[in-house]
Scaffold this active site. Structure first.
Site, PDB file in Angstrom:
ATOM      1  N   CYS A 268      -8.247  -0.599  -2.679  1.00  0.00           N
ATOM      2  CA  CYS A 268      -8.100   0.826  -3.029  1.00  0.00           C
ATOM      3  C   CYS A 268      -9.404   1.608  -2.828  1.00  0.00           C
ATOM      4  CB  CYS A 268      -7.583   0.991  -4.445  1.00  0.00           C
ATOM      5  SG  CYS A 268      -8.478   0.069  -5.708  1.00  0.00           S
TER       6      CYS A 268
ATOM      7  N   ASP B 111      -3.671   8.934  -4.441  1.00  0.00           N
ATOM      8  CA  ASP B 111      -3.620   7.549  -4.891  1.00  0.00           C
ATOM      9  C   ASP B 111      -3.599   6.595  -3.702  1.00  0.00           C
ATOM     10  OD1 ASP B 111      -3.136   5.131  -6.145  1.00  0.00           O
ATOM     11  OD2 ASP B 111      -1.809   6.024  -7.646  1.00  0.00           O
TER      12      ASP B 111
ATOM     13  N   HIS C 258      -3.134   3.477  -3.730  1.00  0.00           N
ATOM     14  CA  HIS C 258      -2.323   2.288  -4.001  1.00  0.00           C
ATOM     15  C   HIS C 258      -0.920   2.379  -3.392  1.00  0.00           C
ATOM     16  CE1 HIS C 258      -5.347   2.614  -7.257  1.00  0.00           C
ATOM     17  NE2 HIS C 258      -5.467   1.311  -7.072  1.00  0.00           N
TER      18      HIS C 258
END
Length: 473
Positions: free
Chosen positions: A306, A430, A432
């Site tokens: 990440c 994000d 992820h």
């Protein structure tokens, strides 16, 4: 070198005409004065072409043809000089078009803050009306000479508002074509390499209001590092500060209707609705970035990459604003950089080890010569008090922020903050996410979205890497 179209591109219609013009000339000698004379004469002939009644501008994917130099002659006849530029879009054929010759039933899309674009092709009639037809005559002459041949890729754009009529807009396009030929001639004559002139390359740049869309002609193949003097002249001409690279190639304007070839999504946050806070103001990332997340580039980094992806998003921002010419680094290149500077052991390359904000700072400095500030937050509950610092960062630097805490990393793209109440929301990208580049899924499911203070682990410590803009032209 430059053509200015001083209207905003936030709304309205951009008419963009592109097409090739063949540049061919015969040189009896290669001495500079003779070459300059012949090149100028060839450009005079090209000027005559674009000003002639044979010049045709056709709207792409439509039956619309317009002869701008024939007192405005157009087909279909429904298009008159008083037709608005917006109405040209009704003729553009979509997948539902059935070839009936009628206007396409183009579905209206949601309104956006960007101008719509009408693409046109530059063409030349090869037949003439009336007069007797004659057979071609061939002659053969043997002599030593030099032949210069290249294709000039014309690319002109004008921005129109809702009141602009087609006749006026196409007169501006015709003038823009003629002016661009003048700029191309300057580039060819000033950038000669021996007996070989460099090919001109037109590029469009969107400057801060009220300057609008500007077209610049550079010599193709000459790197930005060798065009600094030209950029300085442009900054002086448009009264721009000399600490931002407005005219580097990477900063060229991306037209709203053109897909990006690399497949990455750009600026997914632009479709989001801003949160409503009492006396709140929104402070956002400035410019363009690419969304980098898990599982892209045939790399399975699910569960460990990440921070690498957040770093890639930051690097894409510096690349697409013209601050860096190198491509976005891969995971392996990031790891190798940390080994090269002595931050990691050799075994780190090819591993699945995490990195954090400090490593992100090191890589940005080493690969892009970008410095960063580090903000330390002892626990997530304190992030709510950082509104002023974060707002000031986006106001002055405008770069994406990498934040790491616990085992997670995210990218902060902006904040909505109320100075009076202290309320704050964070715009989070994000890394992820593991799915396809589907904007609707990404925004509907919150992979790019506004988050409240409870988004952070209230007891974990966080480090934030705040990249700073280099002061370059």
């Amino acid at each position: 070198m430059v053509v200015s179209d001083s209207q905003s591109t936030d709304t309205g219609t951009i008419l963009r005409v592109r097409g090739p013009l063949e540049f061919k000339c015969l040189l009896e000698t290669t001495d500079a004065p003779h070459m300059h004379k012949v090149i100028s004469r060839t450009f005079e002939m090209l000027h005559t072409q674009v000003k002639s009644e044979s010049c045709v501008l056709t709207v792409c994917d439509s039956p619309v043809f317009i002869w701008p130099n024939q007192s405005f002659n157009a087909t279909p006849k429904d298009i008159t000089p008083e037709t608005s530029c917006e109405d040209l879009q009704q003729w553009i054929q979509t997948d539902e078009y059935e070839g009936t010759g009628k206007r396409s039933g183009k579905k209206k899309s949601k309104k956006t803050s960007s101008a719509s674009v009408v693409n046109l092709r530059l063409m030349m009639e090869v037949t003439t009306k009336g007069g007797p037809l004659s057979a071609p005559v061939l002659s053969r002459t043997l002599k030593t000479s030099h032949f210069l041949s290249t294709t000039l890729q014309m690319d002109c754009a004008v921005h129109t508002n809702s009141r602009c009529m087609v006749k006026d807009a196409f007169e501006r396009l015709s003038e823009a074509l003629s002016h661009q030929l003048c700029e191309m001639e300057k580039v060819m004559l000033q950038q000669m390499k021996g007996t070989t002139p460099l090919v001109p390359e037109p590029l469009h740049f969107l400057l801060p209001e009220p300057k609008g869309l500007v077209t610049v002609v550079y010599p193709a193949g000459v790197p930005d590092s060798q065009l600094e003097s030209q950029r300085k002249e442009l900054h002086q001409q448009f009264e721009l500060p000399d600490d931002q690279p407005f005219f580097r190639r990477a900063n060229a304007f991306h037209f709203p209707n053109e897909p990006y070839k690399d497949g990455y999504l750009r600026n997914p946050h632009l479709v989001l609705t801003h949160p409503s806070l009492e006396n709140g103001k929104v402070y956002l990332v400035q410019g363009i970035y690419s969304y980098h997340h898990y599982m892209q580039d045939h790399t399975d980094d699910n569960g460990w990459g990440c921070a690498y992806r957040s770093l890639q998003t930051i690097c894409s921002w510096f690349q697409q604003q013209g601050y860096a010419e190198r491509p976005v680094p891969t995971h392996k290149e990031i790891q190798q950089t940390l080994v090269d500077v002595g931050d990691k052991q050799k075994s780190f390359v090819g591993s699945r080890q995490w990195i954090g904000s400090i490593e992100v700072q090191v890589v940005l400095n080493q690969l892009l010569e970008v410095t960063s500030k580090i903000m330390f937050v002892s626990q997530g509950s304190e992030l709510g008090s950082k509104g002023r610092e974060l707002a000031n960062h986006f106001l002055t630097e405008g770069t994406p922020i990498m934040i790491g805490g616990g085992v997670l990393a995210h990218t902060i793209l902006g904040v909505s903050w109320s100075e009076t109440t202290g309320q704050i929301r964070y715009l989070i990208l994000d890394p992820h996410y593991t799915g396809a580049e589907d904007l609707q899924v990404i925004t509907d499911k919150g992979w790019c979205g506004w988050k409240g203070p409870d988004f952070w682990d209230q007891t974990a410590y966080y480090n934030l890497c705040l990249p700073q803009r280099p002061k370059v032209i």
